[in-house]
Design a protein around this motif. Structure first.
Motif, PDB file in Angstrom:
ATOM      1  N   GLY A  47       0.844  -1.185   0.000  1.00  0.00           N
ATOM      2  CA  GLY A  47       0.000   0.000   0.000  1.00  0.00           C
ATOM      3  C   GLY A  47       0.875   1.229   0.000  1.00  0.00           C
ATOM      4  O   GLY A  47       1.970   1.223   0.582  1.00  0.00           O
ATOM      5  N   ASN A  48       0.432   2.296  -0.661  1.00  0.00           N
ATOM      6  CA  ASN A  48       1.294   3.473  -0.767  1.00  0.00           C
ATOM      7  C   ASN A  48       1.479   4.199   0.559  1.00  0.00           C
ATOM      8  O   ASN A  48       2.393   5.010   0.709  1.00  0.00           O
ATOM      9  CB  ASN A  48       0.782   4.444  -1.833  1.00  0.00           C
ATOM     10  N   SER A  53       9.055  -0.205   5.460  1.00  0.00           N
ATOM     11  CA  SER A  53       9.853  -1.429   5.547  1.00  0.00           C
ATOM     12  C   SER A  53      10.340  -1.880   4.178  1.00  0.00           C
ATOM     13  O   SER A  53      11.424  -2.458   4.057  1.00  0.00           O
ATOM     14  CB  SER A  53       9.055  -2.547   6.238  1.00  0.00           C
ATOM     15  N   GLU A  54       9.548  -1.623   3.117  1.00  0.00           N
ATOM     16  CA  GLU A  54       9.995  -1.967   1.766  1.00  0.00           C
ATOM     17  C   GLU A  54      11.185  -1.101   1.356  1.00  0.00           C
ATOM     18  O   GLU A  54      12.116  -1.565   0.696  1.00  0.00           O
ATOM     19  CB  GLU A  54       8.855  -1.813   0.766  1.00  0.00           C
ATOM     20  N   GLU A  55      11.153   0.172   1.740  1.00  0.00           N
ATOM     21  CA  GLU A  55      12.303   1.041   1.465  1.00  0.00           C
ATOM     22  C   GLU A  55      13.508   0.618   2.303  1.00  0.00           C
ATOM     23  O   GLU A  55      14.648   0.642   1.822  1.00  0.00           O
ATOM     24  CB  GLU A  55      11.928   2.495   1.756  1.00  0.00           C
ATOM     25  N   VAL A 210      16.545  -7.722  11.290  1.00  0.00           N
ATOM     26  CA  VAL A 210      16.172  -6.354  11.643  1.00  0.00           C
ATOM     27  C   VAL A 210      14.649  -6.258  11.700  1.00  0.00           C
ATOM     28  O   VAL A 210      13.958  -6.694  10.772  1.00  0.00           O
ATOM     29  CB  VAL A 210      16.723  -5.340  10.622  1.00  0.00           C
ATOM     30  N   SER A 211      14.132  -5.688  12.786  1.00  0.00           N
ATOM     31  CA  SER A 211      12.692  -5.465  12.942  1.00  0.00           C
ATOM     32  C   SER A 211      12.374  -4.018  12.552  1.00  0.00           C
ATOM     33  O   SER A 211      13.054  -3.085  12.989  1.00  0.00           O
ATOM     34  CB  SER A 211      12.258  -5.721  14.384  1.00  0.00           C
ATOM     35  N   VAL A 212      11.325  -3.854  11.725  1.00  0.00           N
ATOM     36  CA  VAL A 212      10.942  -2.530  11.242  1.00  0.00           C
ATOM     37  C   VAL A 212       9.471  -2.306  11.556  1.00  0.00           C
ATOM     38  O   VAL A 212       8.615  -3.111  11.170  1.00  0.00           O
ATOM     39  CB  VAL A 212      11.189  -2.399   9.721  1.00  0.00           C
ATOM     40  N   ALA A 213       9.160  -1.225  12.248  1.00  0.00           N
ATOM     41  CA  ALA A 213       7.771  -0.911  12.596  1.00  0.00           C
ATOM     42  C   ALA A 213       7.005  -0.472  11.355  1.00  0.00           C
ATOM     43  O   ALA A 213       7.531   0.212  10.477  1.00  0.00           O
ATOM     44  CB  ALA A 213       7.730   0.182  13.656  1.00  0.00           C
ATOM     45  N   ALA A 214       5.735  -0.889  11.275  1.00  0.00           N
ATOM     46  CA  ALA A 214       4.881  -0.524  10.144  1.00  0.00           C
ATOM     47  C   ALA A 214       3.446  -0.384  10.639  1.00  0.00           C
ATOM     48  O   ALA A 214       3.087  -0.868  11.716  1.00  0.00           O
ATOM     49  CB  ALA A 214       4.971  -1.572   9.040  1.00  0.00           C
ATOM     50  N   LEU A 215       2.618   0.284   9.835  1.00  0.00           N
ATOM     51  CA  LEU A 215       1.199   0.446  10.133  1.00  0.00           C
ATOM     52  C   LEU A 215       0.413  -0.161   8.986  1.00  0.00           C
ATOM     53  O   LEU A 215       0.497   0.317   7.852  1.00  0.00           O
ATOM     54  CB  LEU A 215       0.852   1.928  10.300  1.00  0.00           C
ATOM     55  N   GLY A 218      -4.397   0.191   9.769  1.00  0.00           N
ATOM     56  CA  GLY A 218      -4.626   0.877  11.026  1.00  0.00           C
ATOM     57  C   GLY A 218      -4.031   0.213  12.243  1.00  0.00           C
ATOM     58  O   GLY A 218      -4.204   0.710  13.367  1.00  0.00           O
ATOM     59  N   GLU A 219      -3.312  -0.879  12.065  1.00  0.00           N
ATOM     60  CA  GLU A 219      -2.721  -1.598  13.194  1.00  0.00           C
ATOM     61  C   GLU A 219      -1.198  -1.515  13.144  1.00  0.00           C
ATOM     62  O   GLU A 219      -0.591  -1.622  12.084  1.00  0.00           O
ATOM     63  CB  GLU A 219      -3.147  -3.072  13.172  1.00  0.00           C
ATOM     64  N   ASP A 220      -0.600  -1.316  14.327  1.00  0.00           N
ATOM     65  CA  ASP A 220       0.850  -1.320  14.427  1.00  0.00           C
ATOM     66  C   ASP A 220       1.364  -2.754  14.323  1.00  0.00           C
ATOM     67  O   ASP A 220       0.924  -3.627  15.076  1.00  0.00           O
ATOM     68  CB  ASP A 220       1.302  -0.709  15.759  1.00  0.00           C
ATOM     69  N   VAL A 221       2.270  -2.986  13.394  1.00  0.00           N
ATOM     70  CA  VAL A 221       2.841  -4.312  13.199  1.00  0.00           C
ATOM     71  C   VAL A 221       4.353  -4.181  13.084  1.00  0.00           C
ATOM     72  O   VAL A 221       4.897  -3.084  12.948  1.00  0.00           O
ATOM     73  CB  VAL A 221       2.275  -5.006  11.943  1.00  0.00           C
TER      74      VAL A 221
END
Length: 232
Positions: A47-48, A53-55, A210-215, A218-221
């Motif tokens: 999703g845009n 995390s993709e970057e 490496v762990s990378v935070a993402a949303l 609407g949920e923090d993952v």
């Protein structure tokens, strides 16, 4: 279909594209206002609004290559976030091959998602190869300084069953053989997988997780990136 905003107004959710997969499933490209989402069933693959995390897959990998920025292979075009981050991190002398299996993904990049891709696909460093990234890896012998994989939801075959070839023991050995000395295999995942880390090590890689935070929705993952360095 309508989505309700916080102020009570509604904007339509539009299906603007669909792509058949080799295994018989389908990808769908949805738009809600200025937001776009590529989904497989109920799973959002890209999703845009969720690009960090993709970057990071590209920026983390390229930062570990130091001055060896030669031949880079990216598995999966997606919405271009990994490709864009790689191009921003690499010198003008680099060469980036993107292996994409689904033709519609490339058409979306030149159509409804062109504003996200900017000029990535016309960058002289970039070649898009319509192929399964597994096949590109299998025929490459000491060909790449780095291989970046974001072709599924993790080290399995959720979207395309044949992707499991990438993550099994012999698939990882093929990736090891395709890398130049001290090359790097970087893999994006929506989840952790201790067994996969063991397989990476058994294939001859030193592994950093490496762990990378993402949303997401609407949920923090937490997303996971494995940076696997080829041992000599």
């Amino acid at each position: 279909m309508l989505a309700t905003l916080d102020d009570g107004s509604a904007i339509p959710i539009e299906l603007i594209g669909a792509a058949d997969l080799p295994d018989g499933g389908r990808l769908h490209l949805w738009r809600r206002g200025d937001d776009y989402s590529i989904r497989f069933g109920d799973n959002e693959l890209m999703g845009n609004q969720v690009r960090h995390s993709e970057e990071a897959l590209a920026t983390l990998a390229c930062s570990r290559l130091k001055d060896r920025h030669g031949q880079i292979l990216i598995g999966g075009l997606g919405m271009g976030f990994t490709l864009g981050a790689a191009l921003r991190s690499l010198p003008s002398t680099a060469a980036v091959t993107v292996a994409e299996l689904v033709p519609e993904i490339v058409k979306w990049a030149d159509g409804p998602l062109s504003h996200l891709f900017q000029d990535y696909l016309t960058d002289p460093r970039v070649t898009v190869e319509m192929a399964d990234v597994h096949d590109v890896i299998a025929r490459g012998k000491s060909a790449f300084d780095a291989i970046l994989l974001d072709v599924d939801n993790g080290p399995d075959g959720l979207i395309h069953l044949a992707n499991e070839r990438l993550y099994c023991n012999w698939g990882l050995r093929a990736a090891h053989a395709a890398l130049k000395p001290n090359g790097l295999l970087a893999i994006w995942s929506a989840y952790t997988d201790d067994d996969f880390v063991v397989r990476l090590k058994n294939a001859g890689f030193d592994v950093e997780e490496v762990s990378v935070a993402a949303l997401v929705d609407g949920e923090d993952v937490i997303h996971t990136i494995w940076l696997a360095s080829k041992q000599q």
